[in-house]
Design an enzyme around this catalytic site. Structure first.
Site, short mmCIF file in Angstrom:
data_model
loop_
_atom_site.label_atom_id
_atom_site.label_comp_id
_atom_site.label_asym_id
_atom_site.label_seq_id
_atom_site.Cartn_x
_atom_site.Cartn_y
_atom_site.Cartn_z
N GLU A 156 7.92 8.90 -4.62
CA GLU A 156 6.72 9.73 -4.51
C GLU A 156 6.07 9.44 -3.15
OE1 GLU A 156 4.91 10.21 -8.94
OE2 GLU A 156 4.62 8.25 -8.04
N ASP A 205 7.85 4.51 -7.39
CA ASP A 205 6.55 5.01 -7.80
C ASP A 205 5.57 4.87 -6.62
OD1 ASP A 205 4.87 5.81 -10.16
OD2 ASP A 205 3.78 4.01 -9.57
#
Ligand code: CA
Length: 654
Positions: free
Chosen positions: A377, A348
């Site tokens: 990400e 994340d």
């Protein structure tokens, strides 16, 4: 050790960021106190339990033993100061079934916290639990791993544990639980196969679960599971323990561990693999987190004015670049990979991590199994760390075997995520052909003006929707309200076809195959069950579209040409062909990547009217996918063919 002798253990500042003249943020602090042992936490055996805590700024540290998860009665035992700011104690009796915390004295105040290395906890994760981990293994767990070929051979399916089976018609027994997700043979409306069987039927290789580590009580209170509660779980509490609300009994520390292992084991038995969504970039509440209690100020990133950096948008950023934070993250990932036999990790807000940490994770996982997939990400997010260190897309070339989500293709296909009414290529916006091509080549360098962030296709995750933001279906409602339902379905399938026929790693959001809707909810992280659940009635209703996804995945698996493992092969075998506006066509030539088909011709067409395309003259073509979009039903084709609005067709020349 010599350095430590000179240190005055009195804490100079009230906020405990200085010890013996050293700021906890300084390189000298890291140099002085970096502990590289592998025995942090609790090491249990029947005859004794050893504990080691890293807390250099504490002047005293105690082990606190409790009989259970809630009683106030405890035994407190002083720990001995040891090397590199660690504290140790060994208890010579069988502590199995006891609970524990650490207390540290910092700046004349005692703070009590859970062990950051705790592998088991009681309900809501407020106390560590001492268990025999070997007793949590399912039958036949063994040493077995399920190795994988190349990441580009993966088809990833992202789903939330609870969403998968909580629907009343999921057919699962333990709805919303690890064990519900682990159930095979479940049937839904019209006897459709649901849950794990449904995912397997699609042809998925890797199931990516939204957070399964223990997340905050403020998100889901594990003592109130009879009440409606929902959260995605991006609020880390205990990094090395599974979440309790997915267990049939969150009070018994071994249950959540055994049940998660059962889920992973079942998925492996079904021939699929598991990717864990990890959130080391922030914690739920910095000031209440065990990190802040044990070594105040160390684990987080600060601005010069000593305010917390907040690139995560959650109030704090974890300082991955500090040596003991990096060690914690690496140890944690390695622990999950070994103890739970996980097959991949999704980071994340990876752009908030430093590159060295990500590469160290890659290196350590390679020692276990090089086929473990790493993706993240790689967003360019401002944080209080030098930009040059950030593990973002722009620096992909410095992290060769770590993949980034390709938000460029996502927004090209359906329109900008944050500009709600902006359509994309598939929904009829003009001038985006070039950007679609960037996705098709997995973001690698192809020509001078045709490239994106990746060196190699294994670094690019192509997708059109994920748990964040509007589902594709809901976005199409915003951008294409003027179109009828059948046209929107065609546009939706066109997007999926582009993802699955592109190079790189394809990623599907659960329910994308039946046009998942959250009824316009663009951030459902704590929305109702009704918004978030996988709707098995809808799955039955959209059976034709589900079948379309199955065929797409089968097509990809059948043809290695769609899965070229390196950029040189893409440059050699992939040729973009002439196509009308709002259409993109390409060939994969000369048995690309060992494909049995000599050539493959793919056209993606996003016009509201039929188009005429000219099949390459060097072949005699037949369709292997999307024949319903052809005006003719001739078997062998050459020259011009007419393609009906909104669709993808794949031809081969054998
Ligand atoms: Ca929890």
């Amino acid at each position: 050790m010599a350095v430590q002798k000179d240190i005055d253990y009195h804490i100079s500042f009230g906020d405990a960021r200085i010890i013996g003249g050293l700021s906890v943020h300084s390189a000298e602090f890291d140099a002085t106190f970096y502990y590289d042992g592998d025995d942090l936490g609790c090491d249990y055996s029947e005859h004794r339990s050893r504990f080691r805590l890293w807390a250099p700024t504490a002047s005293m540290a105690h082990l606190v033993l409790y009989d259970d998860w809630q009683t106030d009665s405890f035994v407190e035992m002083p720990m001995t100061r040891s090397e590199k700011g660690t504290w140790t104690i060994t208890v010579y009796r069988d502590l199995k079934g006891s609970f524990y915390t650490f207390k540290v004295l910092i700046d004349r105040q005692w703070q009590e916290a859970v062990d950051p290395y705790a592998r088991a906890v009681g309900v809501n994760g407020d106390r560590g639990a001492i268990i025999d981990l070997a007793e949590t293994n399912p039958p036949n767990w063994g040493e077995y791993r399920l190795p994988f070929s190349s990441p580009v051979d993966a088809v990833i399916y992202e789903v939330h544990v609870r969403d998968l089976t909580i629907h009343p018609h999921s057919g699962a027994e333990h709805k919303g639980k690890f064990l519900g997700a682990a159930q095979v043979g479940t049937r839904g409306p019209g006897m459709i196969r649901t849950g794990l069987d449904h995912i397997k039927d699609l042809g998925i290789t890797h199931i990516q679960f939204l957070p399964i580590y223990d997340y905050s009580t403020d998100s889901v209170d594990e003592t109130k599971l009879h009440q409606p509660q929902y959260n995605w779980g991006y609020d880390p509490k205990n990094y090395n323990v599974p979440e309790g609300s997915y267990a049939t009994d969150p009070y018994e520390p071994t249950t959540r561990i055994a049940e998660l292992k059962t889920l992973i084991h079942t998925i492996h038995e079904q021939g699929m693999r598991v990717i864990m969504d990890v959130v080391y970039n922030h914690v739920y509440d910095a000031y209440r987190h065990l990190f802040m209690k044990l070594v105040p100020g160390y684990y987080f990133r600060y601005h010069h004015d000593l305010s917390l950096s907040n690139g995560s948008g959650c109030g704090n950023d974890v300082a991955s670049e500090r040596k003991m934070v990096r060690k914690f993250i690496v140890d944690s990932v390695v622990y999950w990979a070994r103890e739970y036999k996980l097959d991949g990790f999704r980071f994340d807000l990876m752009g908030l991590h430093d590159i060295e940490t990500m590469n160290e994770i890659r290196r350590r996982l390679d020692e276990i199994d090089p086929s473990i997939i790493l993706l993240g990400e790689g967003w360019d997010i401002p944080t209080a760390m030098h930009r040059d260190m950030q593990a973002m897309q722009h620096h992909a070339y410095r992290m060769p075997r770590i993949a980034h989500f390709n938000d460029g293709l996502r927004d090209t296909l359906k329109g900008n995520t944050f500009n709600l009414r902006e359509p994309g290529f598939a929904s009829g916006r003009h001038g985006l052909e070039h950007d679609v091509k960037r996705g098709i080549i997995a973001g690698v360098q192809y020509q001078e003006h045709l490239r994106s962030f990746a060196l190699e296709p294994v670094q690019c995750v192509n997708y059109v929707e994920a748990h964040d933001n509007h589902t594709l279906w809901d976005k199409l409602y915003l951008t294409s309200a003027h179109l009828d339902d059948m046209t929107r379905r065609k546009i939706h399938m066109l997007c999926s076809a582009i993802i699955l026929t592109s190079q790189g790693i394809p990623f599907i959001h659960a329910g994308q195959e039946f046009m998942r809707t959250k009824h316009g909810d663009e951030n459902s992280y704590k929305s109702s069950t009704e918004v978030n659940q996988l709707d098995w009635d809808r799955c039955a209703q959209f059976s034709k579209e589900v079948q379309y996804m199955r065929k797409l995945i089968a097509l990809r698996k059948q043809h290695p040409a769609f899965r070229m493992p390196n950029a040189d092969l893409i440059r050699e075998h992939l040729v973009f062909e002439h196509a009308p506006a709002n259409a993109v066509a390409f060939t994969l030539r000369n048995h690309a990547n060992g494909d049995a088909a000599k050539d493959i011709y793919v056209v993606h067409h996003a016009n509201w009217h039929p188009i005429e395309i000219h099949l390459p003259s060097f072949g005699l073509w037949r369709t292997v996918f999307g024949e319903e979009h052809l005006q003719t039903n001739e078997l062998m084709l050459h020259g011009s063919v007419t393609i009906l609005p909104y669709g993808s067709v794949v031809f081969i020349n054998s």
